[in-house]
Design a protein around this motif. Structure first.
Motif, mmCIF file in Angstrom:
data_model
loop_
_atom_site.group_PDB
_atom_site.id
_atom_site.type_symbol
_atom_site.label_atom_id
_atom_site.label_comp_id
_atom_site.label_asym_id
_atom_site.label_seq_id
_atom_site.Cartn_x
_atom_site.Cartn_y
_atom_site.Cartn_z
ATOM 1 N N ALA A 197 -6.917 0.108 5.758
ATOM 2 C CA ALA A 197 -6.562 0.883 7.018
ATOM 3 C C ALA A 197 -7.717 0.743 8.043
ATOM 4 N N ASP A 206 -7.019 3.910 -3.967
ATOM 5 C CA ASP A 206 -7.048 4.304 -2.741
ATOM 6 C C ASP A 206 -8.232 4.040 -1.913
ATOM 7 N N ASN A 254 -4.041 4.490 10.406
ATOM 8 C CA ASN A 254 -4.106 5.550 9.389
ATOM 9 C C ASN A 254 -3.253 4.949 8.378
ATOM 10 N N ARG A 255 -3.419 5.759 7.236
ATOM 11 C CA ARG A 255 -2.775 5.386 5.794
ATOM 12 C C ARG A 255 -1.075 5.353 6.062
ATOM 13 N N THR A 256 -0.638 6.292 6.607
ATOM 14 C CA THR A 256 0.927 6.099 7.263
ATOM 15 C C THR A 256 1.175 5.003 7.935
ATOM 16 N N LEU A 267 -0.479 1.964 7.812
ATOM 17 C CA LEU A 267 -0.585 0.974 7.069
ATOM 18 C C LEU A 267 0.454 0.820 5.918
ATOM 19 N N ARG A 268 1.166 1.955 5.666
ATOM 20 C CA ARG A 268 2.190 1.748 4.583
ATOM 21 C C ARG A 268 3.346 1.181 5.442
ATOM 22 N N LYS A 292 0.489 -0.218 -6.960
ATOM 23 C CA LYS A 292 -0.336 -0.663 -5.778
ATOM 24 C C LYS A 292 -0.168 -2.017 -5.504
ATOM 25 N N ASP A 301 -7.142 0.831 -0.030
ATOM 26 C CA ASP A 301 -6.128 1.030 1.030
ATOM 27 C C ASP A 301 -7.005 1.756 1.993
ATOM 28 N N ASP A 302 -8.012 2.591 1.738
ATOM 29 C CA ASP A 302 -8.648 3.069 2.900
ATOM 30 C C ASP A 302 -9.420 2.068 3.676
ATOM 31 N N PRO A 316 0.951 -1.172 -0.099
ATOM 32 C CA PRO A 316 0.081 -0.145 0.142
ATOM 33 C C PRO A 316 0.712 1.239 -0.016
ATOM 34 N N ASN A 317 0.624 2.277 -0.800
ATOM 35 C CA ASN A 317 1.264 3.598 -0.970
ATOM 36 C C ASN A 317 2.662 3.634 -1.209
#
Length: 247
Positions: free
Chosen positions: A114, A107, A120-122, A124-125, A16, A110-111, A10-11
């Motif tokens: 998460a 996206d 949060n997305r960070t 998750l990364r 992707k 990924d949301d 992710p991200n």
């Protein structure tokens, strides 16, 4: 299930989670549009030559008639060329729109992932990077995630408290500590992203090798363009910070 490489999580820049998100297809490419336009031009030129020869044989008496027909043909040719150019522009715009929609859909995935893990997305990364590597030191993770050491430490603490990361001793150097994804977090990542790989490979069977080659080329060129743009934006941000600091 096997782990993907760091670039497929992710991200991570440009790509992707897995190739299975190729969903847009166009049966006519810009190259095909250019080839069609060349064929139209070639046909126009041969028609013009035949008309000219016919005009000479007919003589001056029909010159006015031939001239009016020639003007009509020229107008028709210009109209066809304009139409081909317009169609090419429409197809390119459709391709650009489809690429943007593809990114937006990624996206969304990924949301959703998460949300499944409650991060949060960070974070998750970070989970994706650590999972792909197996284990990472905080320093390496900070570089890969493009975070400051303090931000990386804070993220590790959050994820460890949530039960997603665990600290361990580096078997290669017992003086160093590494972080690993817990079994529970790994299972949730597989739940989120594993089926995408399977669905993606099923989608790819609908395309010929030539079509897949074109798709791969487009994605690689597009990824390089995205990374270049990311570097440009980071440079602009750094320049702005320097100006604000009076450097």
């Amino acid at each position: 299930m096997s782990k993907q490489s760091p670039e497929t999580w992710p991200n991570d820049p440009g790509l992707k989670p897995i190739s299975g998100r190729w969903s847009a297809r166009s049966d006519v490419t810009p190259l095909q549009e250019d080839a069609t336009a060349d064929l139209v031009k070639s046909a126009d030129g041969s028609d013009g030559g035949d008309t000219a020869g016919h005009d000479e044989r007919e003589g001056d008496g029909t010159a006015g008639h031939d001239e009016s027909e020639g003007d009509g043909t020229a107008g028709h040719d210009e109209s066809e060329s304009g139409g081909a150019a317009g169609r090419g522009g429409e197809i390119r715009q459709s391709a650009a729109d489809a690429a943007a929609e593809f990114g937006a859909a990624a996206d969304e995935v990924d949301d959703a992932a998460a949300g499944l893990l409650g991060v949060n997305r960070t974070d998750l990364r970070i989970l994706g990077l650590v999972s792909a590597a197996g284990a990472m030191t905080a320093g390496v993770l900070a570089v890969r995630a493009r975070l400051s050491p303090a931000a990386t430490t804070a993220a590790i603490q959050r994820l460890a408290a949530a039960g997603h990361l665990r600290r361990d001793v580096d078997p290669a150097d017992r003086r160093r500590a590494v972080v690993r994804v817990t079994a529970e977090a790994s299972a949730m990542l597989d739940l989120a992203y594993g089926p995408i790989a399977e669905a993606g490979h099923r989608l790819l069977t609908a395309y010929s090798p030539a079509e897949l080659t074109l798709i791969v080329d487009f994605l690689r060129v597009g990824r390089r363009m995205q990374l270049d743009q990311a570097a440009r934006i980071r440079a602009a941000a750094a320049s702005r910070e320097e100006r604000q600091a009076g450097i």
